[in-house]
Every structure is written in structure tokens, then in C-alpha cells.
Design a protein around this motif. Structure first.
Motif, PDB file in Angstrom:
ATOM      1  N   ARG A  75       0.811  -1.224   0.000  1.00 40.72           N
ATOM      2  CA  ARG A  75       0.000   0.000   0.000  1.00 40.72           C
ATOM      3  C   ARG A  75       0.847   1.278   0.000  1.00 40.72           C
ATOM      4  O   ARG A  75       0.504   2.270   0.639  1.00 40.72           O
ATOM      5  CB  ARG A  75      -0.970   0.007   1.196  1.00 40.72           C
ATOM      6  N   VAL A  76       1.924   1.256  -0.740  1.00 41.57           N
ATOM      7  CA  VAL A  76       2.741   2.466  -0.924  1.00 41.57           C
ATOM      8  C   VAL A  76       2.268   3.189  -2.174  1.00 41.57           C
ATOM      9  O   VAL A  76       2.122   2.583  -3.241  1.00 41.57           O
ATOM     10  CB  VAL A  76       4.239   2.125  -1.043  1.00 41.57           C
ATOM     11  N   ASP A  77       2.024   4.480  -2.031  1.00 37.97           N
ATOM     12  CA  ASP A  77       1.682   5.353  -3.154  1.00 37.97           C
ATOM     13  C   ASP A  77       2.226   6.724  -2.781  1.00 37.97           C
ATOM     14  O   ASP A  77       1.597   7.476  -2.045  1.00 37.97           O
ATOM     15  CB  ASP A  77       0.172   5.389  -3.361  1.00 37.97           C
ATOM     16  N   ALA A  78       3.413   7.036  -3.275  1.00 39.93           N
ATOM     17  CA  ALA A  78       4.132   8.198  -2.755  1.00 39.93           C
ATOM     18  C   ALA A  78       4.796   9.003  -3.864  1.00 39.93           C
ATOM     19  O   ALA A  78       5.273   8.446  -4.853  1.00 39.93           O
ATOM     20  CB  ALA A  78       5.201   7.751  -1.760  1.00 39.93           C
ATOM     21  N   PRO A  79       4.833  10.320  -3.702  1.00 36.44           N
ATOM     22  CA  PRO A  79       5.583  11.159  -4.646  1.00 36.44           C
ATOM     23  C   PRO A  79       7.083  10.944  -4.493  1.00 36.44           C
ATOM     24  O   PRO A  79       7.565  10.517  -3.434  1.00 36.44           O
ATOM     25  CB  PRO A  79       5.187  12.581  -4.241  1.00 36.44           C
ATOM     26  N   LEU A  80       7.809  11.252  -5.559  1.00 35.31           N
ATOM     27  CA  LEU A  80       9.266  11.139  -5.558  1.00 35.31           C
ATOM     28  C   LEU A  80       9.888  12.514  -5.743  1.00 35.31           C
ATOM     29  O   LEU A  80       9.465  13.284  -6.598  1.00 35.31           O
ATOM     30  CB  LEU A  80       9.733  10.219  -6.689  1.00 35.31           C
ATOM     31  N   MET A  81      10.900  12.800  -4.956  1.00 32.67           N
ATOM     32  CA  MET A  81      11.688  14.010  -5.130  1.00 32.67           C
ATOM     33  C   MET A  81      13.085  13.618  -5.596  1.00 32.67           C
ATOM     34  O   MET A  81      13.545  12.505  -5.372  1.00 32.67           O
ATOM     35  CB  MET A  81      11.788  14.791  -3.814  1.00 32.67           C
ATOM     36  N   GLY A  82      13.758  14.533  -6.286  1.00 31.45           N
ATOM     37  CA  GLY A  82      15.123  14.282  -6.712  1.00 31.45           C
ATOM     38  C   GLY A  82      16.088  14.401  -5.543  1.00 31.45           C
ATOM     39  O   GLY A  82      15.962  15.286  -4.701  1.00 31.45           O
ATOM     40  N   LEU A  83      17.058  13.501  -5.488  1.00 28.77           N
ATOM     41  CA  LEU A  83      18.082  13.513  -4.449  1.00 28.77           C
ATOM     42  C   LEU A  83      19.450  13.737  -5.081  1.00 28.77           C
ATOM     43  O   LEU A  83      19.770  13.151  -6.119  1.00 28.77           O
ATOM     44  CB  LEU A  83      18.100  12.191  -3.671  1.00 28.77           C
ATOM     45  N   GLY A  84      20.234  14.573  -4.452  1.00 27.79           N
ATOM     46  CA  GLY A  84      21.607  14.786  -4.889  1.00 27.79           C
ATOM     47  C   GLY A  84      22.570  14.148  -3.914  1.00 27.79           C
ATOM     48  O   GLY A  84      22.243  13.178  -3.229  1.00 27.79           O
ATOM     49  N   LEU A  85      23.762  14.719  -3.844  1.00 24.38           N
ATOM     50  CA  LEU A  85      24.794  14.215  -2.948  1.00 24.38           C
ATOM     51  C   LEU A  85      25.110  15.235  -1.868  1.00 24.38           C
ATOM     52  O   LEU A  85      24.986  16.442  -2.076  1.00 24.38           O
ATOM     53  CB  LEU A  85      26.071  13.903  -3.727  1.00 24.38           C
ATOM     54  N   THR A  86      25.522  14.727  -0.722  1.00 27.05           N
ATOM     55  CA  THR A  86      26.001  15.613   0.337  1.00 27.05           C
ATOM     56  C   THR A  86      27.428  16.044   0.021  1.00 27.05           C
ATOM     57  O   THR A  86      28.044  15.569  -0.936  1.00 27.05           O
ATOM     58  CB  THR A  86      25.978  14.901   1.692  1.00 27.05           C
ATOM     59  N   ARG A  87      27.977  16.920   0.842  1.00 26.52           N
ATOM     60  CA  ARG A  87      29.348  17.378   0.621  1.00 26.52           C
ATOM     61  C   ARG A  87      30.372  16.261   0.787  1.00 26.52           C
ATOM     62  O   ARG A  87      31.496  16.361   0.305  1.00 26.52           O
ATOM     63  CB  ARG A  87      29.669  18.527   1.580  1.00 26.52           C
ATOM     64  N   THR A  88      29.987  15.170   1.462  1.00 30.25           N
ATOM     65  CA  THR A  88      30.909  14.048   1.640  1.00 30.25           C
ATOM     66  C   THR A  88      30.796  13.030   0.511  1.00 30.25           C
ATOM     67  O   THR A  88      31.500  12.035   0.496  1.00 30.25           O
ATOM     68  CB  THR A  88      30.642  13.342   2.984  1.00 30.25           C
ATOM     69  N   GLY A  89      29.864  13.276  -0.432  1.00 34.00           N
ATOM     70  CA  GLY A  89      29.731  12.378  -1.567  1.00 34.00           C
ATOM     71  C   GLY A  89      28.731  11.268  -1.366  1.00 34.00           C
ATOM     72  O   GLY A  89      28.623  10.374  -2.199  1.00 34.00           O
ATOM     73  N   ASP A  92      21.949  12.146  -0.504  1.00 36.66           N
ATOM     74  CA  ASP A  92      21.086  12.862   0.415  1.00 36.66           C
ATOM     75  C   ASP A  92      19.802  12.053   0.624  1.00 36.66           C
ATOM     76  O   ASP A  92      19.567  11.052  -0.050  1.00 36.66           O
ATOM     77  CB  ASP A  92      20.768  14.243  -0.151  1.00 36.66           C
ATOM     78  N   VAL A  93      18.959  12.484   1.557  1.00 38.31           N
ATOM     79  CA  VAL A  93      17.727  11.756   1.849  1.00 38.31           C
ATOM     80  C   VAL A  93      16.547  12.722   1.870  1.00 38.31           C
ATOM     81  O   VAL A  93      16.728  13.932   2.055  1.00 38.31           O
ATOM     82  CB  VAL A  93      17.821  11.016   3.199  1.00 38.31           C
ATOM     83  N   PRO A  94      15.336  12.232   1.684  1.00 40.57           N
ATOM     84  CA  PRO A  94      14.167  13.121   1.760  1.00 40.57           C
ATOM     85  C   PRO A  94      14.001  13.707   3.159  1.00 40.57           C
ATOM     86  O   PRO A  94      14.432  13.092   4.149  1.00 40.57           O
ATOM     87  CB  PRO A  94      12.991  12.185   1.428  1.00 40.57           C
ATOM     88  N   PRO A  95      13.386  14.869   3.289  1.00 38.11           N
ATOM     89  CA  PRO A  95      13.132  15.438   4.621  1.00 38.11           C
ATOM     90  C   PRO A  95      12.289  14.484   5.463  1.00 38.11           C
ATOM     91  O   PRO A  95      11.232  14.028   5.024  1.00 38.11           O
ATOM     92  CB  PRO A  95      12.361  16.730   4.321  1.00 38.11           C
TER      93      PRO A  95
END
Length: 214
Positions: A75-89, A92-95
């Protein structure tokens, strides 16, 4: 820890434990309330990948960013956001405050095109279960659908569901390049410690078996 290679491919990246630390604090379980319980974990039987020569693989789709992920069996139905990289490479993760939100690694493979696409999301937050709380209950043969911005829907079939301790996370197996359209869906799992949170990750391995729309 290795950094991501050239943009547009996942290739030989190692997101692993540093990346997932932000997903895995398990703040909700730290309450110790009677109603809290650990999320489901995959059985050994689900870790046997079904990738035999008769396994159907659909033709790759043209690149298009994903907007939504659905996993009907949990029962997952969720929007997707783009994730980049942190300064350590690391990825990143969603809020964490948005419990029904997942993310995809937008410098890598887009779900449906040839390669390994990466989707990640929280297992819980301070309010309780989050988007991928039940990810460990997904079974081989289940369907994952990803709505894409061009109006198409990429349909994936689950090959295996595995759980890894952080110290044994198989970077290349999870993030390595693929010759067919594949998808990894990742959250936290494994053992749980009240001092450090979840001790590993649940990973769903899937490949493209169809599409709808455009």
C-alpha cells in the motif's frame, strides 16, 4: 568511501552506510512505547533472486524523470523528489518530516532506462511509520510501478528482497551498473540499537517487465 562517477549513471557508486545513517535513526522506536514495534524484515526465502534465463525483461524506456512510486502489495503510493549528494559524496535523503515521501538519485539512471535506478525513503520518523516502513514485507514477484514525467508508467517485478548489516553492505551488488533496466528500493532495517538506531538496510531488487501510457 567512493564517490559517484560521471553524471547520468549510477555505475560504481558506494552510497552505503554514511548515506543511510540519516534514514536509520529510528527515533520513533526510541520512545519505547508499548504500541511501537520494529518494521517487518524479509525472510531468507525472499533473498533468492529469480533471474533465470526464462525471466522476461521489457525493452528499456527513453529517459524521463520519475514523479511517483507505487508498491501495491504494501500500500505504498508516494511522490518522488530528486536527491543529490552531500558534501561528503553520499546520497542525500528526503526530509524526515514528510513521512509519505521518497526520493530518487537524480544524477543516476532514471527508472525504466537501462541501468540501475535508486529510490530511497525513510522507514519511520518521530510520528511513527514512514513511506517504506513495510518494505521488508515485499515478496518476490510483487509489482512496483513508477509514474514518469512523460506520461508513461514503468512496471517492475521484484527479483529479491534482502537485508544487510551496515558493515556488510554490498555496494557493487546494490549500486553497480546493469545491462538491463533495474530498480533498487532502499530503507533501513536489520537489528535495532537504542543508541545508534537501525543497524542495516532492506533492499528490494527489481527489473523492468512492462510499461503503460506513452
Amino acid at each position: 568511501m567512493r564517490k559517484v562517477g560521471r553524471p547520468g549513471t549510477v555505475g560504481d557508486i558506494a552510497i552505503a552506510t554514511v548515506t543511510m545513517a540519516a534514514l536509520c535513526s529510528g527515533v520513533w522506536l526510541l520512545r519505547g512505547a508499548a504500541e511501537t514495534q520494529a518494521p517487518p524484515q524479509p525472510s531468507v526465502a525472499q533473498a533468492v533472486a529469480d533471474t533465470g534465463p526464462g525471466r522476461f525483461v521489457a525493452s528499456a524506456l527513453p529517459p524521463s524523470p520519475p514523479d511517483r512510486i507505487r508498491i501495491p502489495s504494501i500500500r505504498v503510493d508516494a511522490p518522488l523528489m530528486g536527491l543529490g549528494l552531500t558534501r561528503t559524496g553520499s546520497l542525500d535523503v528526503p526530509p524526515a518530516r514528510y513521512k509519505n515521501l521518497a526520493g530518487w538519485y537524480q544524477a543516476g539512471t532514471m527508472p525504466g532506462e537501462t541501468g540501475t535506478a535508486i529510490v530511497a525513503g525513510h522507514v519511520d520518523n518521530t510520528e511513527g511509520p514512514a513511506v517504506f516502513y513495510d518494505l521488508g514485507a515485499v515478496r518476490r514477484g510483487s509489482t512496483i510501478e513508477v509514474d514518469r514525467r512523460d506520461g508513461s508508467t514503468a512496471v517492475f517485478t521484484v527479483d529479491a528482497v534482502e537485508v544487510y548489516a551496515a558493515r556488510d553492505f554490498p555496494d557493487q551488488k546494490v549500486y553497480g551498473a546493469a545491462a538491463r533496466p533495474e530498480l533498487r528500493v532502499i530503507t533501513c532495517g536489520g537489528g535495532y540499537s537504542s543508541t545508534t538506531g537501525y543497524q542495516g538496510n532492506v533492499v528490494v531488487f527489481a527489473h523492468l517487465t512492462g510499461s503503460r501510457g506513452r
